[in-house]
Enzyme design. Structure first.
Site, short mmCIF file in Angstrom:
data_model
loop_
_atom_site.label_atom_id
_atom_site.label_comp_id
_atom_site.label_asym_id
_atom_site.label_seq_id
_atom_site.Cartn_x
_atom_site.Cartn_y
_atom_site.Cartn_z
N ASP A 165 0.65 -9.78 3.28
CA ASP A 165 -0.52 -9.41 4.08
C ASP A 165 -1.82 -9.52 3.30
O ASP A 165 -2.90 -9.51 3.89
CB ASP A 165 -0.37 -7.97 4.59
N THR A 196 2.60 -8.31 -1.42
CA THR A 196 2.60 -8.32 0.04
C THR A 196 2.03 -9.63 0.56
O THR A 196 1.05 -10.14 0.03
CB THR A 196 1.80 -7.16 0.68
N GLU A 225 -0.51 -11.51 14.40
CA GLU A 225 0.32 -10.54 15.16
C GLU A 225 -0.45 -9.25 15.43
O GLU A 225 -0.13 -8.51 16.34
CB GLU A 225 1.57 -10.21 14.36
N GLN A 267 7.84 -17.45 7.30
CA GLN A 267 6.58 -17.57 6.53
C GLN A 267 6.63 -16.73 5.25
O GLN A 267 5.85 -16.98 4.33
CB GLN A 267 5.39 -17.17 7.40
N ASN A 300 0.83 -1.21 0.00
CA ASN A 300 0.00 0.00 0.00
C ASN A 300 0.86 1.26 0.00
O ASN A 300 0.62 2.19 -0.75
CB ASN A 300 -0.91 0.07 1.24
#
Ligand code: F6P
Length: 412
Positions: free
Chosen positions: A146, A144, A249, A302, A116
Protein backbone atom coordinates in the site's frame (compact mmCIF):
# COMPACT_ATOMS: atom_id res chain seq x y z
CA UNK A 1 14.68 6.53 20.74
CA UNK A 2 16.33 4.70 23.64
CA UNK A 3 19.59 2.79 23.12
CA UNK A 4 20.23 -0.39 25.06
CA UNK A 5 22.94 -2.95 24.58
CA UNK A 6 22.38 -6.64 25.21
CA UNK A 7 25.23 -9.14 25.52
CA UNK A 8 23.52 -12.19 24.01
CA UNK A 9 20.15 -13.81 23.55
CA UNK A 10 18.19 -14.71 20.42
CA UNK A 11 16.46 -12.71 17.71
CA UNK A 12 12.77 -13.37 17.03
CA UNK A 13 11.45 -12.44 13.57
CA UNK A 14 7.76 -12.36 12.62
CA UNK A 15 5.80 -11.46 9.48
CA UNK A 16 2.56 -9.53 9.69
CA UNK A 17 -0.25 -8.20 7.52
CA UNK A 18 -0.62 -8.60 3.77
CA UNK A 19 2.43 -10.36 2.37
CA UNK A 20 4.35 -9.10 -0.66
CA UNK A 21 6.64 -10.30 -3.45
CA UNK A 22 9.73 -9.34 -1.41
CA UNK A 23 8.93 -9.82 2.30
CA UNK A 24 10.84 -13.11 2.18
CA UNK A 25 13.84 -11.19 0.84
CA UNK A 26 13.71 -9.16 4.03
CA UNK A 27 13.50 -12.40 6.03
CA UNK A 28 16.50 -13.74 4.11
CA UNK A 29 18.51 -10.60 4.86
CA UNK A 30 17.56 -10.78 8.56
CA UNK A 31 18.73 -14.40 8.82
CA UNK A 32 21.95 -13.79 6.87
CA UNK A 33 22.89 -10.68 8.85
CA UNK A 34 22.09 -12.35 12.16
CA UNK A 35 24.17 -15.39 11.22
CA UNK A 36 27.07 -13.06 10.40
CA UNK A 37 26.81 -11.85 14.01
CA UNK A 38 26.47 -15.40 15.39
CA UNK A 39 22.97 -14.56 16.52
CA UNK A 40 20.33 -17.32 16.59
CA UNK A 41 17.11 -16.45 14.74
CA UNK A 42 13.71 -17.82 15.67
CA UNK A 43 10.77 -17.16 13.34
CA UNK A 44 7.22 -16.98 14.64
CA UNK A 45 4.79 -19.17 12.74
CA UNK A 46 1.97 -16.91 11.49
CA UNK A 47 3.27 -13.68 12.97
CA UNK A 48 2.40 -12.57 16.49
CA UNK A 49 0.06 -15.57 16.76
CA UNK A 50 3.14 -17.79 16.78
CA UNK A 51 4.60 -15.76 19.65
CA UNK A 52 1.34 -15.99 21.59
CA UNK A 53 1.19 -19.77 21.02
CA UNK A 54 4.92 -20.32 21.58
CA UNK A 55 4.99 -21.72 18.04
CA UNK A 56 8.46 -20.74 16.88
CA UNK A 57 10.69 -22.09 14.12
CA UNK A 58 14.44 -22.36 14.62
CA UNK A 59 15.83 -20.98 11.37
CA UNK A 60 19.11 -22.76 11.99
CA UNK A 61 17.41 -25.61 10.12
CA UNK A 62 17.43 -23.52 6.93
CA UNK A 63 20.34 -24.29 4.63
CA UNK A 64 22.25 -21.43 3.01
CA UNK A 65 20.52 -22.43 -0.23
CA UNK A 66 17.12 -22.07 1.50
CA UNK A 67 18.07 -18.61 2.80
CA UNK A 68 19.16 -17.59 -0.67
CA UNK A 69 15.94 -18.99 -2.21
CA UNK A 70 13.88 -16.79 0.12
CA UNK A 71 15.28 -13.84 -1.82
CA UNK A 72 13.23 -14.82 -4.86
CA UNK A 73 10.16 -16.44 -3.27
CA UNK A 74 6.86 -14.56 -2.81
CA UNK A 75 4.29 -15.04 -0.06
CA UNK A 76 5.27 -15.22 3.62
CA UNK A 77 7.58 -18.17 4.23
CA UNK A 78 6.82 -18.32 7.97
CA UNK A 79 3.16 -17.40 7.73
CA UNK A 80 1.73 -13.95 8.42
CA UNK A 81 -1.29 -12.86 10.40
CA UNK A 82 -3.79 -10.13 10.96
CA UNK A 83 -4.09 -9.87 14.71
CA UNK A 84 -4.15 -6.41 16.27
CA UNK A 85 -3.44 -6.43 19.97
CA UNK A 86 -5.43 -3.87 21.91
CA UNK A 87 -3.90 -1.65 24.60
CA UNK A 88 -1.53 -3.04 27.23
CA UNK A 89 -4.41 -2.99 29.72
CA UNK A 90 -7.22 -4.42 27.52
CA UNK A 91 -5.04 -7.27 26.19
CA UNK A 92 -2.76 -7.58 29.21
CA UNK A 93 -3.03 -11.37 29.34
CA UNK A 94 -1.93 -11.62 25.71
CA UNK A 95 1.04 -9.33 26.30
CA UNK A 96 2.04 -11.38 29.33
CA UNK A 97 1.85 -14.46 27.14
CA UNK A 98 4.24 -12.78 24.68
CA UNK A 99 6.62 -11.99 27.51
CA UNK A 100 6.57 -15.62 28.63
CA UNK A 101 7.60 -16.72 25.14
CA UNK A 102 10.39 -14.14 25.01
CA UNK A 103 11.70 -15.28 28.41
CA UNK A 104 11.39 -18.99 27.63
CA UNK A 105 13.55 -18.65 24.55
CA UNK A 106 15.85 -15.90 25.83
CA UNK A 107 14.66 -13.57 23.05
CA UNK A 108 16.35 -10.18 23.34
CA UNK A 109 15.56 -8.78 19.91
CA UNK A 110 12.07 -8.73 18.33
CA UNK A 111 11.78 -7.79 14.64
CA UNK A 112 8.19 -7.34 13.45
CA UNK A 113 7.96 -7.14 9.63
CA UNK A 114 4.71 -5.43 8.68
CA UNK A 115 2.75 -2.24 8.04
CA UNK A 116 1.13 0.44 10.20
CA UNK A 117 -0.71 -1.93 12.54
CA UNK A 118 2.40 -4.06 13.00
CA UNK A 119 4.44 -0.98 13.91
CA UNK A 120 1.85 -0.33 16.61
CA UNK A 121 2.24 -3.88 17.94
CA UNK A 122 6.04 -3.58 18.00
CA UNK A 123 5.73 -0.31 19.93
CA UNK A 124 3.37 -1.86 22.48
CA UNK A 125 5.60 -4.90 22.94
CA UNK A 126 8.50 -2.55 23.59
CA UNK A 127 6.50 -0.69 26.24
CA UNK A 128 5.53 -3.99 27.86
CA UNK A 129 9.15 -5.15 28.08
CA UNK A 130 10.12 -1.83 29.64
CA UNK A 131 7.28 -2.11 32.16
CA UNK A 132 8.58 -5.51 33.26
CA UNK A 133 12.19 -4.42 32.91
CA UNK A 134 12.76 -7.26 30.44
CA UNK A 135 15.79 -6.48 28.23
CA UNK A 136 14.15 -6.50 24.80
CA UNK A 137 14.92 -4.40 21.71
CA UNK A 138 11.91 -4.05 19.37
CA UNK A 139 12.35 -3.09 15.74
CA UNK A 140 9.53 -2.53 13.24
CA UNK A 141 10.58 -3.67 9.74
CA UNK A 142 8.67 -1.85 6.96
CA UNK A 143 6.53 -3.76 4.47
CA UNK A 144 3.39 -3.05 2.54
CA UNK A 145 2.25 -2.90 -1.07
CA UNK A 146 0.00 0.00 0.00
CA UNK A 147 3.05 2.28 0.42
CA UNK A 148 1.15 4.06 3.19
CA UNK A 149 3.69 3.91 6.03
CA UNK A 150 4.62 7.33 7.41
CA UNK A 151 8.19 8.68 7.48
CA UNK A 152 9.70 6.15 5.05
CA UNK A 153 10.02 7.45 1.46
CA UNK A 154 8.59 4.17 0.17
CA UNK A 155 7.70 0.74 1.53
CA UNK A 156 9.33 -2.53 0.54
CA UNK A 157 6.72 -4.49 -1.39
CA UNK A 158 5.24 -1.44 -3.08
CA UNK A 159 7.78 -1.15 -5.92
CA UNK A 160 7.15 -4.68 -7.15
CA UNK A 161 3.35 -4.36 -6.93
CA UNK A 162 3.69 -1.00 -8.71
CA UNK A 163 5.76 -2.59 -11.49
CA UNK A 164 3.23 -5.43 -11.81
CA UNK A 165 0.44 -2.86 -12.06
CA UNK A 166 2.12 -0.62 -14.64
CA UNK A 167 3.16 -3.56 -16.84
CA UNK A 168 -0.27 -5.21 -16.61
CA UNK A 169 -2.10 -2.00 -17.51
CA UNK A 170 0.31 -1.36 -20.41
CA UNK A 171 -0.35 -4.86 -21.78
CA UNK A 172 -4.12 -4.81 -21.26
CA UNK A 173 -4.30 -1.43 -23.02
CA UNK A 174 -2.66 -2.98 -26.09
CA UNK A 175 -5.27 -5.73 -26.02
CA UNK A 176 -8.35 -3.53 -25.72
CA UNK A 177 -7.01 -1.12 -28.38
CA UNK A 178 -6.91 -4.03 -30.80
CA UNK A 179 -10.46 -5.16 -29.95
CA UNK A 180 -12.15 -1.75 -29.78
CA UNK A 181 -13.33 -1.40 -33.37
CA UNK A 182 -15.90 -4.20 -33.13
CA UNK A 183 -15.79 -5.51 -29.57
CA UNK A 184 -14.55 -4.30 -26.18
CA UNK A 185 -14.55 -0.52 -25.73
CA UNK A 186 -13.83 -0.16 -22.02
CA UNK A 187 -11.41 -2.00 -19.73
CA UNK A 188 -11.49 -1.55 -15.94
CA UNK A 189 -8.49 -2.67 -13.83
CA UNK A 190 -8.82 -2.71 -10.03
CA UNK A 191 -5.76 -2.26 -7.79
CA UNK A 192 -5.28 -2.88 -4.08
CA UNK A 193 -3.83 -0.22 -1.80
CA UNK A 194 -6.60 0.03 0.81
CA UNK A 195 -7.19 3.74 1.59
CA UNK A 196 -4.22 5.18 -0.33
CA UNK A 197 -3.92 5.60 -4.08
CA UNK A 198 -0.21 4.84 -4.51
CA UNK A 199 -0.77 1.66 -6.56
CA UNK A 200 -3.45 3.36 -8.65
CA UNK A 201 -0.93 6.14 -9.31
CA UNK A 202 1.70 3.56 -10.36
CA UNK A 203 -0.65 2.49 -13.18
CA UNK A 204 -0.07 5.97 -14.62
CA UNK A 205 3.52 4.95 -15.43
CA UNK A 206 2.05 2.76 -18.20
CA UNK A 207 1.44 5.94 -20.23
CA UNK A 208 4.08 8.43 -21.25
CA UNK A 209 2.16 11.05 -23.23
CA UNK A 210 -1.26 12.72 -23.48
CA UNK A 211 -3.96 10.26 -24.53
CA UNK A 212 -2.00 7.16 -23.43
CA UNK A 213 -3.77 4.57 -21.29
CA UNK A 214 -4.71 4.52 -18.49
CA UNK A 215 -7.14 7.26 -19.53
CA UNK A 216 -8.85 7.54 -16.13
CA UNK A 217 -7.43 6.72 -12.68
CA UNK A 218 -9.79 6.65 -9.69
CA UNK A 219 -7.98 7.45 -6.41
CA UNK A 220 -9.31 6.94 -2.85
CA UNK A 221 -8.12 10.52 -2.23
CA UNK A 222 -10.65 11.89 -4.77
CA UNK A 223 -14.39 11.53 -4.13
CA UNK A 224 -16.03 9.22 -6.69
CA UNK A 225 -18.56 11.11 -8.83
CA UNK A 226 -20.42 8.55 -10.91
CA UNK A 227 -22.01 10.93 -13.42
CA UNK A 228 -18.69 12.69 -14.08
CA UNK A 229 -16.91 9.34 -14.35
CA UNK A 230 -19.38 7.93 -16.88
CA UNK A 231 -19.29 11.13 -18.93
CA UNK A 232 -15.50 10.96 -19.12
CA UNK A 233 -15.51 7.28 -20.08
CA UNK A 234 -17.94 8.00 -22.89
CA UNK A 235 -15.94 11.01 -24.08
CA UNK A 236 -12.80 8.88 -24.33
CA UNK A 237 -14.64 6.14 -26.23
CA UNK A 238 -16.06 8.68 -28.68
CA UNK A 239 -12.71 10.46 -29.17
CA UNK A 240 -10.30 7.58 -28.78
CA UNK A 241 -12.32 4.48 -29.66
CA UNK A 242 -11.73 2.92 -26.24
CA UNK A 243 -11.09 3.81 -22.60
CA UNK A 244 -8.85 2.15 -20.00
CA UNK A 245 -9.82 2.81 -16.38
CA UNK A 246 -7.73 2.03 -13.29
CA UNK A 247 -9.62 2.10 -10.00
CA UNK A 248 -8.38 1.69 -6.46
CA UNK A 249 -10.30 -0.74 -4.26
CA UNK A 250 -10.59 2.05 -1.71
CA UNK A 251 -12.51 4.67 -3.74
CA UNK A 252 -15.27 6.36 -1.77
CA UNK A 253 -18.26 8.53 -2.53
CA UNK A 254 -18.38 12.17 -1.41
CA UNK A 255 -20.23 10.90 1.66
CA UNK A 256 -17.22 8.73 2.51
CA UNK A 257 -18.68 5.29 1.90
CA UNK A 258 -16.67 2.75 -0.07
CA UNK A 259 -17.93 2.33 -3.65
CA UNK A 260 -17.63 -1.42 -3.23
CA UNK A 261 -16.82 -3.35 -0.12
CA UNK A 262 -16.69 -7.10 -0.63
CA UNK A 263 -19.58 -8.22 1.54
CA UNK A 264 -18.85 -5.53 4.13
CA UNK A 265 -16.78 -7.91 6.24
CA UNK A 266 -14.13 -6.58 8.62
CA UNK A 267 -10.62 -8.00 9.00
CA UNK A 268 -8.84 -8.53 12.32
CA UNK A 269 -7.19 -5.11 12.01
CA UNK A 270 -10.67 -3.60 11.88
CA UNK A 271 -10.43 -2.75 8.19
CA UNK A 272 -13.41 -3.22 5.87
CA UNK A 273 -12.73 -6.12 3.50
CA UNK A 274 -12.40 -4.23 0.18
CA UNK A 275 -12.57 -5.50 -3.38
CA UNK A 276 -15.14 -5.53 -6.15
CA UNK A 277 -14.86 -1.98 -7.47
CA UNK A 278 -14.03 -3.20 -11.00
CA UNK A 279 -17.19 -5.29 -11.55
CA UNK A 280 -19.28 -2.49 -10.08
CA UNK A 281 -17.82 0.17 -12.41
CA UNK A 282 -17.97 -2.19 -15.39
CA UNK A 283 -21.65 -2.84 -14.65
CA UNK A 284 -22.40 0.87 -14.52
CA UNK A 285 -20.56 1.54 -17.82
CA UNK A 286 -22.42 -1.32 -19.50
CA UNK A 287 -25.81 -0.24 -18.16
CA UNK A 288 -25.45 3.51 -18.63
CA UNK A 289 -23.30 3.72 -21.79
CA UNK A 290 -24.01 0.37 -23.46
CA UNK A 291 -20.30 -0.11 -24.19
CA UNK A 292 -18.87 -3.61 -24.06
CA UNK A 293 -16.61 -3.82 -20.99
CA UNK A 294 -13.99 -6.18 -19.65
CA UNK A 295 -12.60 -5.86 -16.14
CA UNK A 296 -9.78 -7.38 -14.09
CA UNK A 297 -9.22 -7.64 -10.38
CA UNK A 298 -5.66 -9.01 -9.96
CA UNK A 299 -6.13 -9.09 -6.19
CA UNK A 300 -3.33 -11.29 -4.74
CA UNK A 301 -1.56 -11.52 -8.11
CA UNK A 302 -0.33 -7.91 -7.77
CA UNK A 303 1.30 -8.62 -4.40
CA UNK A 304 2.61 -12.13 -5.09
CA UNK A 305 3.88 -11.51 -8.63
CA UNK A 306 7.54 -12.19 -7.84
CA UNK A 307 8.18 -13.02 -11.53
CA UNK A 308 7.83 -9.29 -12.21
CA UNK A 309 9.57 -7.89 -9.12
CA UNK A 310 11.29 -4.53 -9.16
CA UNK A 311 15.06 -4.63 -8.67
CA UNK A 312 14.88 -1.41 -6.64
CA UNK A 313 12.20 -2.92 -4.41
CA UNK A 314 14.24 -6.06 -3.84
CA UNK A 315 17.26 -3.96 -2.86
CA UNK A 316 15.09 -1.96 -0.41
CA UNK A 317 13.64 -5.14 1.11
CA UNK A 318 17.07 -6.64 1.70
CA UNK A 319 18.53 -3.41 3.07
CA UNK A 320 15.83 -2.91 5.72
CA UNK A 321 16.29 -6.52 6.82
CA UNK A 322 20.04 -6.07 7.26
CA UNK A 323 19.66 -2.74 9.01
CA UNK A 324 16.96 -4.05 11.34
CA UNK A 325 19.43 -6.58 12.73
CA UNK A 326 22.15 -3.96 13.10
CA UNK A 327 19.78 -1.53 14.85
CA UNK A 328 18.70 -4.34 17.19
CA UNK A 329 22.32 -5.14 18.09
CA UNK A 330 22.98 -1.43 18.64
CA UNK A 331 20.01 -1.34 21.02
CA UNK A 332 18.05 1.19 18.93
CA UNK A 333 14.82 0.17 20.62
CA UNK A 334 11.41 1.13 19.14
CA UNK A 335 12.78 2.20 15.79
CA UNK A 336 12.19 1.24 12.15
CA UNK A 337 14.77 1.23 9.33
CA UNK A 338 13.17 3.56 6.78
CA UNK A 339 14.07 4.37 3.19
CA UNK A 340 15.47 7.87 2.82
CA UNK A 341 15.50 9.30 -0.73
CA UNK A 342 18.71 11.24 -1.34
CA UNK A 343 17.90 12.24 -4.94
CA UNK A 344 15.51 11.44 -7.77
CA UNK A 345 17.83 11.45 -10.79
CA UNK A 346 20.01 9.48 -10.66
CA UNK A 347 17.97 7.73 -7.92
CA UNK A 348 19.95 7.52 -4.70
CA UNK A 349 18.66 6.23 -1.37
CA UNK A 350 19.84 5.16 2.02
CA UNK A 351 18.34 3.61 5.16
CA UNK A 352 18.08 5.41 8.48
CA UNK A 353 16.35 4.73 11.85
CA UNK A 354 13.03 6.42 12.59
CA UNK A 355 11.03 6.34 15.86
CA UNK A 356 8.19 3.80 15.74
CA UNK A 357 6.04 6.31 17.64
CA UNK A 358 5.98 8.51 14.51
CA UNK A 359 4.95 5.57 12.30
CA UNK A 360 2.54 3.40 14.29
CA UNK A 361 -1.07 3.73 13.16
CA UNK A 362 -0.27 6.69 10.89
CA UNK A 363 -1.31 6.40 7.22
CA UNK A 364 0.45 8.24 4.36
CA UNK A 365 -1.92 9.09 1.50
CA UNK A 366 -1.08 10.48 -1.92
CA UNK A 367 -0.14 14.19 -1.69
CA UNK A 368 -2.41 16.57 -3.63
CA UNK A 369 0.42 17.63 -5.96
CA UNK A 370 0.77 14.00 -7.17
CA UNK A 371 -2.81 14.00 -8.52
CA UNK A 372 -3.62 15.81 -11.77
CA UNK A 373 -5.83 18.90 -11.59
CA UNK A 374 -8.86 17.04 -12.99
CA UNK A 375 -8.41 14.28 -10.39
CA UNK A 376 -8.12 11.42 -12.91
CA UNK A 377 -4.35 11.11 -13.49
CA UNK A 378 -0.86 11.64 -12.07
CA UNK A 379 1.42 14.68 -12.25
CA UNK A 380 5.07 14.93 -13.27
CA UNK A 381 5.96 15.10 -9.56
CA UNK A 382 4.28 11.73 -9.03
CA UNK A 383 6.05 10.25 -12.04
CA UNK A 384 9.42 11.42 -10.73
CA UNK A 385 8.69 9.81 -7.35
CA UNK A 386 7.34 6.54 -8.78
CA UNK A 387 9.69 5.90 -11.71
CA UNK A 388 12.80 4.72 -9.77
CA UNK A 389 10.73 2.42 -7.56
CA UNK A 390 9.79 0.13 -10.46
CA UNK A 391 13.20 0.24 -12.18
CA UNK A 392 15.14 -2.95 -12.86
CA UNK A 393 13.95 -6.55 -13.14
CA UNK A 394 14.70 -9.09 -10.41
CA UNK A 395 13.66 -12.26 -12.18
CA UNK A 396 13.54 -15.48 -10.15
CA UNK A 397 15.38 -18.54 -11.47
CA UNK A 398 13.22 -20.82 -13.63
CA UNK A 399 13.37 -24.60 -13.74
CA UNK A 400 13.30 -26.86 -16.76
CA UNK A 401 9.58 -27.31 -16.04
CA UNK A 402 9.11 -23.70 -17.08
CA UNK A 403 8.07 -22.45 -13.63
CA UNK A 404 9.98 -20.25 -11.15
CA UNK A 405 11.93 -22.27 -8.57
CA UNK A 406 10.15 -20.94 -5.50
CA UNK A 407 11.04 -22.28 -2.09
CA UNK A 408 8.39 -24.13 -0.12
CA UNK A 409 9.62 -24.39 3.45
CA UNK A 410 8.60 -27.50 5.37
CA UNK A 411 7.91 -25.95 8.76
CA UNK A 412 6.70 -29.11 10.51
O1 F6P B 1 -2.38 -4.24 3.21
C1 F6P B 1 -2.05 -4.88 2.04
C2 F6P B 1 -3.30 -5.40 1.38
O2 F6P B 1 -2.93 -6.15 0.25
C3 F6P B 1 -4.28 -4.30 0.98
O3 F6P B 1 -3.87 -3.66 -0.21
C4 F6P B 1 -5.55 -5.11 0.83
O4 F6P B 1 -6.72 -4.33 0.91
C5 F6P B 1 -5.43 -6.05 2.03
O5 F6P B 1 -4.03 -6.25 2.25
C6 F6P B 1 -6.07 -7.40 1.84
O6 F6P B 1 -5.91 -8.07 3.08
P1 F6P B 1 -6.17 -9.64 3.22
O7 F6P B 1 -5.20 -10.34 2.32
O8 F6P B 1 -5.90 -9.92 4.68
O9 F6P B 1 -7.60 -9.85 2.83
Amino acid sequence: MSTRKHPHGKLLYAQSGGVTAVINATASAVISEARAHHLDVLAARNGILGVLNDDLIDTAALSSADVRALLHTPGGAFGSCRLKLKSLTEDRDKYLQLLETFKKHDVRYFLYNGGNDSADTALKVSALAAEFDYPLVCIGVPKTIDNDLAVTDSCPGFGSAAKYTAVSVLECALDVAAMAETSTRVFVYEVMGRHAGWLAAAAGLAGSKEGDAPHLILFPEVAYDEAAFLARVDAFVQANGYCVVVASEGIRTAEGSFVADAGGGMDAFGHTQLGGVAPYLAGRVQAALKHKVHWAMPDYMQRSGRHLASETDLAHARAVGRKAVRYALKGLNSTMPVIHRVRDVPYRWTVRPAPLAEIANAEKKMPADFIREDGYGITEAARKYLQPLIRGEAYPPYGRHGLPKYLKLNLD
